[in-house]
Design a protein around this motif. Structure first.
Motif, PDB file in Angstrom:
ATOM      1  N   ASP A   1     -40.034 -40.274 -28.362  1.00 11.17           N
ATOM      2  CA  ASP A   1     -39.367 -40.280 -29.831  1.00 11.17           C
ATOM      3  C   ASP A   1     -37.698 -39.731 -29.327  1.00 11.17           C
ATOM      4  O   ASP A   1     -36.884 -39.799 -30.622  1.00 11.17           O
ATOM      5  CB  ASP A   1     -40.069 -39.211 -30.675  1.00 11.17           C
ATOM      6  CG  ASP A   1     -39.147 -38.582 -32.180  1.00 11.17           C
ATOM      7  OD1 ASP A   1     -39.717 -39.126 -32.857  1.00 11.17           O
ATOM      8  OD2 ASP A   1     -38.698 -38.008 -31.961  1.00 11.17           O
ATOM      9  N   PHE A   2     -37.478 -39.185 -28.493  1.00 10.20           N
ATOM     10  CA  PHE A   2     -36.623 -38.072 -27.967  1.00 10.20           C
ATOM     11  C   PHE A   2     -35.443 -39.371 -27.686  1.00 10.20           C
ATOM     12  O   PHE A   2     -34.189 -39.734 -27.944  1.00 10.20           O
ATOM     13  CB  PHE A   2     -36.832 -37.126 -26.735  1.00 10.20           C
ATOM     14  CG  PHE A   2     -35.702 -36.356 -27.120  1.00 10.20           C
ATOM     15  CD1 PHE A   2     -34.667 -35.441 -27.432  1.00 10.20           C
ATOM     16  CD2 PHE A   2     -34.929 -36.736 -25.317  1.00 10.20           C
ATOM     17  CE1 PHE A   2     -33.454 -34.721 -26.650  1.00 10.20           C
ATOM     18  CE2 PHE A   2     -34.120 -36.058 -24.292  1.00 10.20           C
ATOM     19  CZ  PHE A   2     -32.696 -35.972 -25.389  1.00 10.20           C
ATOM     20  N   ALA A   3     -36.008 -40.135 -26.896  1.00  6.97           N
ATOM     21  CA  ALA A   3     -35.818 -41.330 -26.162  1.00  6.97           C
ATOM     22  C   ALA A   3     -34.875 -42.584 -27.170  1.00  6.97           C
ATOM     23  O   ALA A   3     -33.777 -42.703 -27.070  1.00  6.97           O
ATOM     24  CB  ALA A   3     -35.789 -42.292 -25.271  1.00  6.97           C
ATOM     25  N   PHE A   4     -35.625 -42.082 -28.234  1.00  4.92           N
ATOM     26  CA  PHE A   4     -35.338 -43.133 -29.466  1.00  4.92           C
ATOM     27  C   PHE A   4     -33.791 -42.494 -30.047  1.00  4.92           C
ATOM     28  O   PHE A   4     -33.632 -43.239 -31.072  1.00  4.92           O
ATOM     29  CB  PHE A   4     -36.431 -44.277 -30.441  1.00  4.92           C
ATOM     30  CG  PHE A   4     -37.587 -44.836 -30.016  1.00  4.92           C
ATOM     31  CD1 PHE A   4     -37.556 -44.953 -28.652  1.00  4.92           C
ATOM     32  CD2 PHE A   4     -37.731 -46.305 -30.526  1.00  4.92           C
ATOM     33  CE1 PHE A   4     -38.817 -46.519 -28.131  1.00  4.92           C
ATOM     34  CE2 PHE A   4     -38.479 -46.515 -30.473  1.00  4.92           C
ATOM     35  CZ  PHE A   4     -38.855 -47.422 -29.001  1.00  4.92           C
ATOM     36  N   SER A   5     -34.075 -41.348 -30.529  1.00  5.49           N
ATOM     37  CA  SER A   5     -33.420 -40.431 -30.662  1.00  5.49           C
ATOM     38  C   SER A   5     -31.922 -40.817 -30.218  1.00  5.49           C
ATOM     39  O   SER A   5     -30.816 -40.714 -31.003  1.00  5.49           O
ATOM     40  CB  SER A   5     -33.844 -39.250 -31.294  1.00  5.49           C
ATOM     41  OG  SER A   5     -34.806 -38.978 -32.272  1.00  5.49           O
ATOM     42  N   LEU A   6     -31.954 -40.851 -29.040  1.00  2.34           N
ATOM     43  CA  LEU A   6     -30.274 -40.881 -27.636  1.00  2.34           C
ATOM     44  C   LEU A   6     -30.316 -42.575 -27.971  1.00  2.34           C
ATOM     45  O   LEU A   6     -28.789 -42.363 -28.754  1.00  2.34           O
ATOM     46  CB  LEU A   6     -31.401 -40.692 -26.606  1.00  2.34           C
ATOM     47  CG  LEU A   6     -32.355 -39.320 -25.874  1.00  2.34           C
ATOM     48  CD1 LEU A   6     -32.143 -39.819 -24.395  1.00  2.34           C
ATOM     49  CD2 LEU A   6     -30.686 -38.518 -26.647  1.00  2.34           C
ATOM     50  N   ARG A   7     -30.829 -43.685 -28.026  1.00  2.00           N
ATOM     51  CA  ARG A   7     -30.668 -44.509 -28.337  1.00  2.00           C
ATOM     52  C   ARG A   7     -29.726 -44.865 -29.966  1.00  2.00           C
ATOM     53  O   ARG A   7     -28.911 -45.302 -29.903  1.00  2.00           O
ATOM     54  CB  ARG A   7     -31.916 -45.918 -28.319  1.00  2.00           C
ATOM     55  CG  ARG A   7     -31.163 -47.071 -28.421  1.00  2.00           C
ATOM     56  CD  ARG A   7     -32.106 -48.079 -27.549  1.00  2.00           C
ATOM     57  NE  ARG A   7     -33.236 -47.677 -28.339  1.00  2.00           N
ATOM     58  CZ  ARG A   7     -35.027 -48.745 -28.041  1.00  2.00           C
ATOM     59  NH1 ARG A   7     -34.651 -49.321 -27.087  1.00  2.00           N
ATOM     60  NH2 ARG A   7     -35.949 -48.912 -29.261  1.00  2.00           N
ATOM     61  N   ARG A   8     -30.365 -44.089 -30.935  1.00  2.00           N
ATOM     62  CA  ARG A   8     -29.602 -43.917 -32.662  1.00  2.00           C
ATOM     63  C   ARG A   8     -28.483 -43.443 -32.302  1.00  2.00           C
ATOM     64  O   ARG A   8     -27.614 -43.729 -33.168  1.00  2.00           O
ATOM     65  CB  ARG A   8     -31.162 -44.231 -33.458  1.00  2.00           C
ATOM     66  CG  ARG A   8     -30.545 -43.766 -34.507  1.00  2.00           C
ATOM     67  CD  ARG A   8     -31.331 -43.351 -35.618  1.00  2.00           C
ATOM     68  NE  ARG A   8     -31.934 -42.142 -35.243  1.00  2.00           N
ATOM     69  CZ  ARG A   8     -32.519 -41.355 -35.900  1.00  2.00           C
ATOM     70  NH1 ARG A   8     -33.862 -41.884 -36.099  1.00  2.00           N
ATOM     71  NH2 ARG A   8     -32.771 -39.905 -36.032  1.00  2.00           N
TER      72      ARG A   8
ATOM     73  N   PRO B   1     -29.853 -51.050 -23.497  1.00  2.00           N
ATOM     74  CA  PRO B   1     -30.321 -50.609 -24.983  1.00  2.00           C
ATOM     75  C   PRO B   1     -32.276 -50.563 -24.598  1.00  2.00           C
ATOM     76  O   PRO B   1     -33.823 -49.438 -25.273  1.00  2.00           O
ATOM     77  CB  PRO B   1     -30.258 -51.338 -25.881  1.00  2.00           C
ATOM     78  CG  PRO B   1     -28.595 -51.715 -25.191  1.00  2.00           C
ATOM     79  CD  PRO B   1     -29.348 -51.187 -23.716  1.00  2.00           C
ATOM     80  N   ALA B   2     -33.368 -52.026 -24.198  1.00  2.00           N
ATOM     81  CA  ALA B   2     -34.228 -52.083 -24.243  1.00  2.00           C
ATOM     82  C   ALA B   2     -34.838 -51.190 -22.977  1.00  2.00           C
ATOM     83  O   ALA B   2     -36.675 -51.012 -22.966  1.00  2.00           O
ATOM     84  CB  ALA B   2     -34.074 -52.878 -23.498  1.00  2.00           C
ATOM     85  N   ASP B   3     -34.765 -49.838 -21.535  1.00  2.00           N
ATOM     86  CA  ASP B   3     -34.501 -49.094 -21.231  1.00  2.00           C
ATOM     87  C   ASP B   3     -35.477 -48.118 -21.836  1.00  2.00           C
ATOM     88  O   ASP B   3     -36.118 -47.141 -21.015  1.00  2.00           O
ATOM     89  CB  ASP B   3     -33.727 -49.201 -19.819  1.00  2.00           C
ATOM     90  CG  ASP B   3     -33.853 -50.532 -19.250  1.00  2.00           C
ATOM     91  OD1 ASP B   3     -34.950 -51.239 -18.709  1.00  2.00           O
ATOM     92  OD2 ASP B   3     -32.248 -50.119 -18.024  1.00  2.00           O
TER      93      ASP B   3
ATOM     94  N   GLY C   1     -26.625 -43.092 -29.883  1.00  2.00           N
ATOM     95  CA  GLY C   1     -25.218 -43.645 -28.996  1.00  2.00           C
ATOM     96  C   GLY C   1     -25.590 -42.989 -27.503  1.00  2.00           C
ATOM     97  O   GLY C   1     -24.468 -42.757 -27.070  1.00  2.00           O
ATOM     98  N   VAL C   2     -26.258 -42.275 -27.123  1.00  2.00           N
ATOM     99  CA  VAL C   2     -25.891 -41.808 -26.239  1.00  2.00           C
ATOM    100  C   VAL C   2     -26.371 -42.691 -24.852  1.00  2.00           C
ATOM    101  O   VAL C   2     -27.225 -42.774 -24.887  1.00  2.00           O
ATOM    102  CB  VAL C   2     -27.172 -39.715 -26.374  1.00  2.00           C
ATOM    103  CG1 VAL C   2     -27.118 -39.011 -24.908  1.00  2.00           C
ATOM    104  CG2 VAL C   2     -26.667 -39.336 -26.988  1.00  2.00           C
ATOM    105  N   PRO C   3     -25.940 -41.902 -24.423  1.00  2.00           N
ATOM    106  CA  PRO C   3     -26.152 -43.011 -22.756  1.00  2.00           C
ATOM    107  C   PRO C   3     -27.473 -42.079 -22.117  1.00  2.00           C
ATOM    108  O   PRO C   3     -27.514 -41.268 -22.081  1.00  2.00           O
ATOM    109  CB  PRO C   3     -24.669 -43.141 -22.166  1.00  2.00           C
ATOM    110  CG  PRO C   3     -23.867 -42.563 -23.016  1.00  2.00           C
ATOM    111  CD  PRO C   3     -24.310 -42.117 -24.144  1.00  2.00           C
ATOM    112  N   MET C   4     -27.868 -42.855 -21.160  1.00  2.00           N
ATOM    113  CA  MET C   4     -29.068 -42.700 -20.256  1.00  2.00           C
ATOM    114  C   MET C   4     -28.768 -43.329 -18.856  1.00  2.00           C
ATOM    115  O   MET C   4     -28.455 -44.574 -18.777  1.00  2.00           O
ATOM    116  CB  MET C   4     -30.863 -43.386 -20.699  1.00  2.00           C
ATOM    117  CG  MET C   4     -31.703 -42.487 -20.241  1.00  2.00           C
ATOM    118  SD  MET C   4     -33.500 -42.805 -21.283  1.00  2.00           S
ATOM    119  CE  MET C   4     -33.443 -44.121 -20.622  1.00  2.00           C
ATOM    120  N   VAL C   5     -28.843 -42.682 -17.815  1.00  2.00           N
ATOM    121  CA  VAL C   5     -27.605 -43.172 -16.624  1.00  2.00           C
ATOM    122  C   VAL C   5     -29.359 -42.475 -15.759  1.00  2.00           C
ATOM    123  O   VAL C   5     -29.398 -41.205 -15.617  1.00  2.00           O
ATOM    124  CB  VAL C   5     -26.828 -42.061 -16.125  1.00  2.00           C
ATOM    125  CG1 VAL C   5     -26.441 -42.203 -14.859  1.00  2.00           C
ATOM    126  CG2 VAL C   5     -25.588 -42.650 -17.647  1.00  2.00           C
TER     127      VAL C   5
END
Length: 265
Positions: free
Chosen positions: A186-193, A149-151, A195-199
């Motif tokens: 902003d897009f990345a924070f929306s992903l994190r909120r 999440p911190a990434d 619960g979309v994984p980032m790989v």
């Protein structure tokens, strides 16, 4: 129809870089979103969409959304976004496709190497030049590394991919951002909120062609202040703090409450 398409934003200053990219991606459907205030030139792409600037500058968020819609109209189920400056490495397309098959619910991020001026762009030269930017994870080729999440603030829009299903679920980019900066975080924070994984995708290398720039980016100061304030209102913190602190050290801006403002004079 194809299972994927490459989406690129471009304006006149990056036209030659874009043409290099289009030559390197022959055989893959390409969507170019022309974001300048002029008409798009003739381009070797399957779809060319025009998203002119708004009152506050280039509409990068709206352009990516428009590019995604155009790619979906071509039948793409995997969207690969590349900065106009970026040349894809020989394995980028296959690495993203393989990663999407394993993580269809994720946003996929490949490493980016910054090339020096005059660098050769053939496949062998690119492989030899591979030196991913040190600020972001670059796992070994063939390795997939799920982001903590911190990434998520490390996400950048130079090179990433995702399925159309994920894109639709997240809603794309927030089109209130105009001009430079903030929309990708902003897009990345929306992903994190959501619960979309980032790989992080090892071996999905892209290579950023050289162009002159400044650090911090003085030409984008007002954009950074405006978009940073929008981001802070939405998320409760400011993005791009390294640049803001550099502008502050130079005496161009100062803190005001929880934010920043230009110094008069």
């Amino acid at each position: 129809m194809s299972d994927m398409a490459i989406v690129t934003l471009c304006s006149a200053p990056r036209l030659e870089h874009l043409r290099n990219q289009l030559r390197a991606t022959a055989g893959v459907p390409r969507v170019v979103v022309w974001i300048g205030d002029d008409d798009a030139p003739l381009l070797d792409a399957e779809s060319v969409v025009r998203v002119p600037p708004g009152a506050a500058g280039l509409r990068l968020a709206a352009a990516r959304n428009a590019g995604a819609r155009a790619a979906e109209a071509l039948g793409a189920r995997l969207l690969v976004f590349l900065d106009a400056d970026c040349i894809p490495g020989p394995e980028l397309v296959d690495r993203y496709r393989d990663a999407a098959s394993q993580h269809p619910d994720a946003v996929l991020c490949g490493p980016v190497t910054y090339l020096p001026a005059g660098a050769a762009l053939d496949a062998a030269s690119l492989r030899a030049a591979t030196a991913p930017h040190a600020a972001r994870p670059a796992p070994p080729a063939g390795t997939l590394q799920r982001a903590d999440p911190a990434d998520y603030p490390l996400f950048w829009s130079l090179s990433f991919a995702t399925t159309t299903a994920v894109w639709q679920a997240v809603g794309g980019f927030d089109e209130r951002y105009e001009g430079y900066g903030g929309e990708d975080t902003d897009f990345a924070f929306s992903l994190r909120r959501a619960g979309v994984p980032m790989v992080w995708v090892g071996g999905a290398d892209a290579y950023h062609q050289h162009h002159e720039t400044s650090s911090p980016p003085w030409q984008h100061l007002d954009d950074i202040l405006r978009n940073g304030a929008l981001f802070a209102e939405k998320w409760g913190e400011w993005p791009m703090t390294g640049w803001l602190e550099a502008f502050e050290r130079a005496g161009a801006i100062t803190r005001q409450g929880d934010g920043w403002r230009r110094v008069a004079g």
